[in-house]
Design a protein around this motif. Structure first.
Motif, PDB file in Angstrom:
ATOM      1  N   MET A   1      -2.472  -2.072   6.312  1.00  0.00           N
ATOM      2  CA  MET A   1      -1.136  -1.944   6.963  1.00  0.00           C
ATOM      3  C   MET A   1      -1.321  -0.563   8.052  1.00  0.00           C
ATOM      4  SD  MET A   1       1.852  -1.989   4.063  1.00  0.00           S
ATOM      5  CE  MET A   1       2.867  -3.410   3.987  1.00  0.00           C
TER       6      MET A   1
ATOM      7  N   TYR B   1       3.416  -9.176  10.077  1.00  0.00           N
ATOM      8  CA  TYR B   1       3.554  -7.632  10.105  1.00  0.00           C
ATOM      9  C   TYR B   1       3.426  -7.100  11.406  1.00  0.00           C
ATOM     10  CZ  TYR B   1       2.734  -2.874   8.743  1.00  0.00           C
ATOM     11  OH  TYR B   1       2.882  -1.389   8.580  1.00  0.00           O
TER      12      TYR B   1
ATOM     13  N   ARG C   1      -4.834  -9.305   1.420  1.00  0.00           N
ATOM     14  CA  ARG C   1      -3.372  -9.542   1.033  1.00  0.00           C
ATOM     15  C   ARG C   1      -2.478  -8.567   1.432  1.00  0.00           C
ATOM     16  NH1 ARG C   1      -4.734 -13.222  -4.257  1.00  0.00           N
ATOM     17  NH2 ARG C   1      -4.813 -15.336  -3.052  1.00  0.00           N
ATOM     18  N   MET C   2      -1.292  -8.601   1.735  1.00  0.00           N
ATOM     19  CA  MET C   2      -0.273  -7.813   2.236  1.00  0.00           C
ATOM     20  C   MET C   2       0.104  -7.009   0.916  1.00  0.00           C
ATOM     21  SD  MET C   2       0.029  -7.286   5.244  1.00  0.00           S
ATOM     22  CE  MET C   2       1.517  -6.380   5.870  1.00  0.00           C
ATOM     23  N   SER C   3      -0.083  -7.552  -0.343  1.00  0.00           N
ATOM     24  CA  SER C   3       0.198  -6.729  -1.549  1.00  0.00           C
ATOM     25  C   SER C   3      -0.838  -7.336  -2.592  1.00  0.00           C
ATOM     26  CB  SER C   3       1.692  -6.989  -1.928  1.00  0.00           C
ATOM     27  OG  SER C   3       1.913  -8.468  -2.190  1.00  0.00           O
ATOM     28  N   ASP C   4      -1.094  -6.493  -3.579  1.00  0.00           N
ATOM     29  CA  ASP C   4      -1.897  -6.927  -4.564  1.00  0.00           C
ATOM     30  C   ASP C   4      -1.141  -7.544  -5.615  1.00  0.00           C
ATOM     31  OD1 ASP C   4      -0.615  -5.058  -6.304  1.00  0.00           O
ATOM     32  OD2 ASP C   4      -2.297  -3.306  -6.211  1.00  0.00           O
TER      33      ASP C   4
ATOM     34  N   PRO D   1       1.338 -13.705   6.483  1.00  0.00           N
ATOM     35  CA  PRO D   1       2.114 -12.403   6.161  1.00  0.00           C
ATOM     36  C   PRO D   1       1.659 -11.288   7.029  1.00  0.00           C
ATOM     37  CG  PRO D   1       1.424 -13.274   4.240  1.00  0.00           C
ATOM     38  CD  PRO D   1       0.842 -14.230   5.373  1.00  0.00           C
TER      39      PRO D   1
ATOM     40  N   GLY E   1       1.871  -6.390  -7.036  1.00  0.00           N
ATOM     41  CA  GLY E   1       2.969  -6.157  -6.096  1.00  0.00           C
ATOM     42  C   GLY E   1       3.022  -5.103  -5.330  1.00  0.00           C
ATOM     43  N   GLN E   2       2.024  -4.146  -5.580  1.00  0.00           N
ATOM     44  CA  GLN E   2       1.639  -2.953  -4.706  1.00  0.00           C
ATOM     45  C   GLN E   2       1.314  -3.056  -3.227  1.00  0.00           C
ATOM     46  OE1 GLN E   2       2.511   0.314  -5.982  1.00  0.00           O
ATOM     47  NE2 GLN E   2       3.097  -0.960  -7.560  1.00  0.00           N
ATOM     48  N   PRO E   3       2.211  -2.676  -2.183  1.00  0.00           N
ATOM     49  CA  PRO E   3       1.657  -2.557  -0.848  1.00  0.00           C
ATOM     50  C   PRO E   3       0.216  -2.403  -0.503  1.00  0.00           C
ATOM     51  CG  PRO E   3       3.200  -0.905  -0.885  1.00  0.00           C
ATOM     52  CD  PRO E   3       2.921  -1.448  -2.382  1.00  0.00           C
ATOM     53  N   ASN E   4      -0.504  -3.133   0.521  1.00  0.00           N
ATOM     54  CA  ASN E   4      -1.888  -3.036   0.845  1.00  0.00           C
ATOM     55  C   ASN E   4      -1.693  -1.955   2.101  1.00  0.00           C
ATOM     56  OD1 ASN E   4      -4.295  -2.945   1.874  1.00  0.00           O
ATOM     57  ND2 ASN E   4      -4.397  -5.327   1.722  1.00  0.00           N
ATOM     58  N   THR E   5      -1.817  -0.658   1.434  1.00  0.00           N
ATOM     59  CA  THR E   5      -1.386   0.340   2.461  1.00  0.00           C
ATOM     60  C   THR E   5      -2.837   0.551   3.431  1.00  0.00           C
ATOM     61  OG1 THR E   5      -2.393   2.000   0.850  1.00  0.00           O
ATOM     62  CG2 THR E   5      -0.050   1.776   1.313  1.00  0.00           C
TER      63      THR E   5
END
Length: 267
Positions: A41, A115, A28-31, A111, A34-38
């Protein structure tokens, strides 16, 4: 959390790896906070960069150890006419087929696709890219990287490029097996063709859904030397640090690498 005492073998994956839980945890693009999945990315940016390199194109791309994921093919599908996806685990291949056939309950990659489209210059082309990728993945086959012919009993004609992301370090219990697996998958690409890899470094385990899977601890030199000894010349290699403090893994860095298969294999 520590690495399992015994290296996680292929049968454990076949028996208990849950692709849906894996996708939810890592793709997922964020956990949930709501933290971004660095991690994701970073890998998407690396793949975009590698598939923008000159000469990295052709007719056929083989994805070795695709798992239930498509993220590694989103930039690649712009460069190759057909894709063959290989994985050991039946449920991973079924999960991938679910998305390819646009079935209900398939993981929502939109998502992630958006990106990558944004990296390529137009976020709104996500639906077009999904359709393109679905058309280009022609086969999804079982493979075992420890076999001399990983797709045995099927024999594939040599491809223009092979890609392997986050696979060999989880499939190989020691360096000798890793070297051998690289030679085995190297035979799937024609001389002058390319190998694209994304590999985690200094990792001994990753965990999700209350399960721990072991990983071969590799460093950059080990990987590059193994690639060279499998008959390839490294053309591009980049290491990026992994964020510390992730309880799901002890990974310290990620290596992105492109190599070209030499015309004759020595050593």
């Amino acid at each position: 959390m520590d690495a399992p005492a015994i290296f996680t073998d292929a049968e454990v994956y076949q028996r208990s790896f849950d692709p849906q839980e894996y996708l939810k945890e890592f793709y997922r693009m964020s956990d949930s906070e709501g933290q971004p999945n660095t991690f994701l990315m970073q890998n998407l940016r690396s793949l975009y960069k590698m598939f923008s390199l000159e000469g990295l194109s052709g007719d056929t791309l083989i994805d070795v150890g695709c798992g239930p994921t498509i993220y590694q093919l989103l930039s690649a599908c712009e460069c190759f006419q057909e894709i063959i996806a290989l994985d050991y685990t039946d449920q991973n291949r079924r999960e991938l087929e679910k998305w390819l056939k646009n079935e209900a309950g398939a993981f929502d990659w939109r998502p992630v696709v958006e990106y990558v489209c944004e990296l390529e210059g137009d976020r709104e082309k996500w639906a077009e890219k999904e359709e393109k990728l679905r058309k280009k993945v022609r086969q999804v086959l079982k493979c075992d990287v420890t076999k001399a012919n990983p797709t045995d009993p099927v024999s594939l004609p040599p491809a223009d490029c092979i890609i392997s992301t986050l696979c060999l370090e989880a499939a190989c219990k020691d360096l000798a097996t890793f070297l051998s697996a690289l030679r085995n998958i190297g035979a799937l690409v024609k001389p002058g063709g390319h190998l694209v890899m994304v590999t985690v470094l200094h990792e001994t385990y990753y965990a999700f859904n209350k399960q721990v899977f072991s990983c071969l601890r590799l460093d950059r030199n080990m990987v590059e030397e193994a690639v060279e000894s499998a008959g390839f010349a490294v053309k591009y290699s980049e290491v990026q640090p992994y964020l510390p403090g992730d309880v799901r893994t002890d990974c310290e860095a990620i290596l992105s690498l492109v190599a070209c298969r030499r015309a004759s294999i020595t050593g």
